[in-house]
Design an enzyme around this catalytic site. Sequence first.
Site, PDB file in Angstrom:
ATOM      1  N   TYR A   1     -69.698  32.718   7.583  1.00 49.43           N
ATOM      2  CA  TYR A   1     -68.373  32.139   7.321  1.00 49.43           C
ATOM      3  C   TYR A   1     -67.245  33.169   7.243  1.00 49.43           C
ATOM      4  O   TYR A   1     -66.073  32.797   7.307  1.00 49.43           O
ATOM      5  CB  TYR A   1     -68.438  31.211   6.100  1.00 49.43           C
ATOM      6  CG  TYR A   1     -69.259  29.986   6.437  1.00 49.43           C
ATOM      7  CD1 TYR A   1     -68.775  29.026   7.313  1.00 49.43           C
ATOM      8  CD2 TYR A   1     -70.560  29.822   5.942  1.00 49.43           C
ATOM      9  CE1 TYR A   1     -69.536  27.928   7.679  1.00 49.43           C
ATOM     10  CE2 TYR A   1     -71.334  28.729   6.302  1.00 49.43           C
ATOM     11  CZ  TYR A   1     -70.808  27.782   7.176  1.00 49.43           C
ATOM     12  OH  TYR A   1     -71.571  26.702   7.551  1.00 49.43           O
TER      13      TYR A   1
ATOM     14  N   GLU B   1     -64.037  18.583  -0.565  1.00 45.69           N
ATOM     15  CA  GLU B   1     -64.789  19.839  -0.510  1.00 45.69           C
ATOM     16  C   GLU B   1     -65.264  20.237  -1.907  1.00 45.69           C
ATOM     17  O   GLU B   1     -66.382  20.705  -2.083  1.00 45.69           O
ATOM     18  CB  GLU B   1     -63.939  20.973   0.084  1.00 45.69           C
ATOM     19  CG  GLU B   1     -63.699  20.873   1.576  1.00 45.69           C
ATOM     20  CD  GLU B   1     -64.942  21.122   2.428  1.00 45.69           C
ATOM     21  OE1 GLU B   1     -65.951  21.628   1.907  1.00 45.69           O
ATOM     22  OE2 GLU B   1     -64.893  20.783   3.623  1.00 45.69           O
TER      23      GLU B   1
ATOM     24  N   ASP C   1     -75.384  19.499   4.146  1.00 44.35           N
ATOM     25  CA  ASP C   1     -74.365  20.081   5.020  1.00 44.35           C
ATOM     26  C   ASP C   1     -74.723  19.859   6.490  1.00 44.35           C
ATOM     27  O   ASP C   1     -73.838  19.694   7.333  1.00 44.35           O
ATOM     28  CB  ASP C   1     -74.195  21.582   4.724  1.00 44.35           C
ATOM     29  CG  ASP C   1     -72.822  22.096   5.100  1.00 44.35           C
ATOM     30  OD1 ASP C   1     -71.835  21.383   4.827  1.00 44.35           O
ATOM     31  OD2 ASP C   1     -72.717  23.199   5.676  1.00 44.35           O
TER      32      ASP C   1
ATOM     33  N   CYS D   1     -61.906  21.820   6.431  1.00 42.58           N
ATOM     34  CA  CYS D   1     -63.311  22.212   6.604  1.00 42.58           C
ATOM     35  C   CYS D   1     -63.399  23.634   7.140  1.00 42.58           C
ATOM     36  O   CYS D   1     -63.973  24.515   6.507  1.00 42.58           O
ATOM     37  CB  CYS D   1     -64.018  21.254   7.560  1.00 42.58           C
ATOM     38  SG  CYS D   1     -63.562  19.538   7.348  1.00 42.58           S
TER      39      CYS D   1
ATOM     40  N   TYR E   1     -63.776  27.042   4.491  1.00 47.93           N
ATOM     41  CA  TYR E   1     -65.046  27.779   4.536  1.00 47.93           C
ATOM     42  C   TYR E   1     -64.810  29.230   4.946  1.00 47.93           C
ATOM     43  O   TYR E   1     -65.489  30.136   4.478  1.00 47.93           O
ATOM     44  CB  TYR E   1     -66.069  27.095   5.453  1.00 47.93           C
ATOM     45  CG  TYR E   1     -66.984  26.168   4.677  1.00 47.93           C
ATOM     46  CD1 TYR E   1     -66.440  25.192   3.847  1.00 47.93           C
ATOM     47  CD2 TYR E   1     -68.367  26.284   4.724  1.00 47.93           C
ATOM     48  CE1 TYR E   1     -67.255  24.353   3.098  1.00 47.93           C
ATOM     49  CE2 TYR E   1     -69.190  25.439   3.978  1.00 47.93           C
ATOM     50  CZ  TYR E   1     -68.627  24.479   3.175  1.00 47.93           C
ATOM     51  OH  TYR E   1     -69.440  23.654   2.430  1.00 47.93           O
TER      52      TYR E   1
HETATM   53  C1  LIG Z   1     -68.767  20.358   3.527  1.00 52.06           C
HETATM   54  C2  LIG Z   1     -68.427  21.352   4.587  1.00 52.06           C
HETATM   55  N1  LIG Z   1     -67.136  21.595   4.837  1.00 52.06           N
HETATM   56  C3  LIG Z   1     -66.795  22.488   5.800  1.00 52.06           C
HETATM   57  C4  LIG Z   1     -67.741  23.179   6.512  1.00 52.06           C
HETATM   58  C5  LIG Z   1     -67.355  24.196   7.545  1.00 52.06           C
HETATM   59  O1  LIG Z   1     -67.659  23.768   8.786  1.00 52.06           O
HETATM   60  C6  LIG Z   1     -69.092  22.888   6.210  1.00 52.06           C
HETATM   61  N2  LIG Z   1     -70.100  23.502   6.862  1.00 52.06           N
HETATM   62  N3  LIG Z   1     -69.396  21.978   5.251  1.00 52.06           N
END
Ligand SMILES: Cc1ncc(CO)c(N)n1
Length: 233
Positions: free
Chosen positions: A167, A209, A46, A137, A141
């Site tokens: 988050y 995702e 990540d 993204c 999250y």
């Molecule tokens: C794969 C992924 N998608 C979204 C986010 C959110 O920023 C993250 N940290 N990682």
Amino acid sequence: MTVLFTDRLWKKVRPIWKAYVEHPFVRGIGEGWLEREKFKHFMKQDYVYLIEYSRVFALGSAKAHDLQTMTTFANLLHETLNFEMELHRQYAKKFNISPEELEATEPSATTIAYTSYMLNVSQKGGIENVIAAVLTCAWSYNYVGQALAQWRGALEHEFYGNWVQTYSSEAFTQLANDCKDLMNEVADGKPEHELATLEDIVVNTSRFEYMFWDMAENITMWPTDKVEGVQQN
Ligand SMILES: Cc1ncc(CO)c(N)n1
């Protein structure tokens, strides 16, 4: 009453996003029993994902038609590098991984595929493509974080609590809302064929995702790693 473009998108991606919260990796975070090795792989992947994702925000600033949009993207870039990625640096410390080592992580097939897709659609299109590329993204999250925050003990968990807190936080919710606002602003008045193209980008990133959660759960790098005689990194 006009329907917001993000409401239309939500209807489309809802089944995929609901599957995130039921995914064993995400459930493991929310219920606190996820194996640390899986989370370690996820955090490293990540982190390098977020470096490329930050570049997409920079492209947004470069492609913006007005100062307000330029500023919003600059802020999203700043918050990703300084707020979100600080979470990863803190977890890395707990795993005895230095910031340099974290940054030098070799990206997995899924990480490369997802970040390359975001960068490609952003580079070949206008500001609307950039917004569509980052929307899933930030928004998904925040969706996952807010869902897990409702689970008993998730926010207070001694190891995974910080992740859920980040988050589901007001600060991260603001970032997700900024992306949604940008999407609705830019979609306003666009013809259907252009909206359909943007919708495709949001659906594809939603699929990526899911692949990312899977990659973390299975601690995968490349499918060829299991082929006999093929050298791993
Ligand atoms: C794969 C992924 N998608 C979204 C986010 C959110 O920023 C993250 N940290 N990682």
